[in-house]
Design a protein around this motif. Structure first.
Motif, PDB file in Angstrom:
ATOM      1  N   ASN A 129       4.498   5.291   5.189  1.00  0.00           N
ATOM      2  CA  ASN A 129       5.294   4.225   5.792  1.00  0.00           C
ATOM      3  C   ASN A 129       6.067   3.416   4.762  1.00  0.00           C
TER       4      ASN A 129
ATOM      5  N   ILE B  54       0.855  -1.186   0.000  1.00  0.00           N
ATOM      6  CA  ILE B  54       0.000   0.000   0.000  1.00  0.00           C
ATOM      7  C   ILE B  54       0.894   1.240   0.000  1.00  0.00           C
ATOM      8  N   ARG B  55       0.607   2.147  -0.903  1.00  0.00           N
ATOM      9  CA  ARG B  55       1.440   3.358  -1.044  1.00  0.00           C
ATOM     10  C   ARG B  55       1.041   4.376   0.024  1.00  0.00           C
ATOM     11  N   THR B  56       1.847   4.438   1.075  1.00  0.00           N
ATOM     12  CA  THR B  56       1.634   5.376   2.178  1.00  0.00           C
ATOM     13  C   THR B  56       2.977   5.976   2.568  1.00  0.00           C
TER      14      THR B  56
ATOM     15  N   GLU C 126       7.108   4.804   1.815  1.00  0.00           N
ATOM     16  CA  GLU C 126       7.727   5.776   0.902  1.00  0.00           C
ATOM     17  C   GLU C 126       9.142   5.384   0.502  1.00  0.00           C
TER      18      GLU C 126
ATOM     19  N   ARG D 270      -3.693   1.558  -3.141  1.00  0.00           N
ATOM     20  CA  ARG D 270      -4.002   2.889  -2.604  1.00  0.00           C
ATOM     21  C   ARG D 270      -4.794   2.701  -1.313  1.00  0.00           C
ATOM     22  N   PRO D 271      -4.594   3.561  -0.326  1.00  0.00           N
ATOM     23  CA  PRO D 271      -5.319   3.398   0.936  1.00  0.00           C
ATOM     24  C   PRO D 271      -6.826   3.234   0.749  1.00  0.00           C
TER      25      PRO D 271
END
Length: 80
Positions: free
Chosen positions: A22, A18-20, A24, A47-48
């Motif tokens: 955290n 998941i792109r967050t 990166e 995505r979230p």
């Protein structure tokens, strides 16, 4: 736990996919990002907002009889 009215239903939030903020450091490096994306069967970082459906299901009465199951929301990562 269910005999006490508690129905824990964990969700594997696929934290690595998941792109967050955290994750990166994984997607900020072009080489690492391409390697990770290539290993995700869905072909893209999650995505979230793609977690919402699973969260709504687990929080709703529709999942009342779901017990002892891990719901993987990971773009197919575990199915590789």
């Amino acid at each position: 736990m269910t005999r006490h009215g508690l129905n824990p239903r964990p969700s594997d939030r696929g934290a690595r996919q998941i792109r967050t903020g955290n994750t990166e450091r994984l997607w900020d490096d072009p080489a690492r990002e391409a390697e990770m994306r290539g290993r995700i069967p869905a072909g893209h970082w999650g995505r979230p907002e793609e977690l919402v459906g699973a969260a709504v299901f687990l929080a709703s009465g529709a999942s009342d009889y779901v017990n002892g199951h891990l719901l993987a929301v990971d773009g197919g990562w575990l199915a590789r």
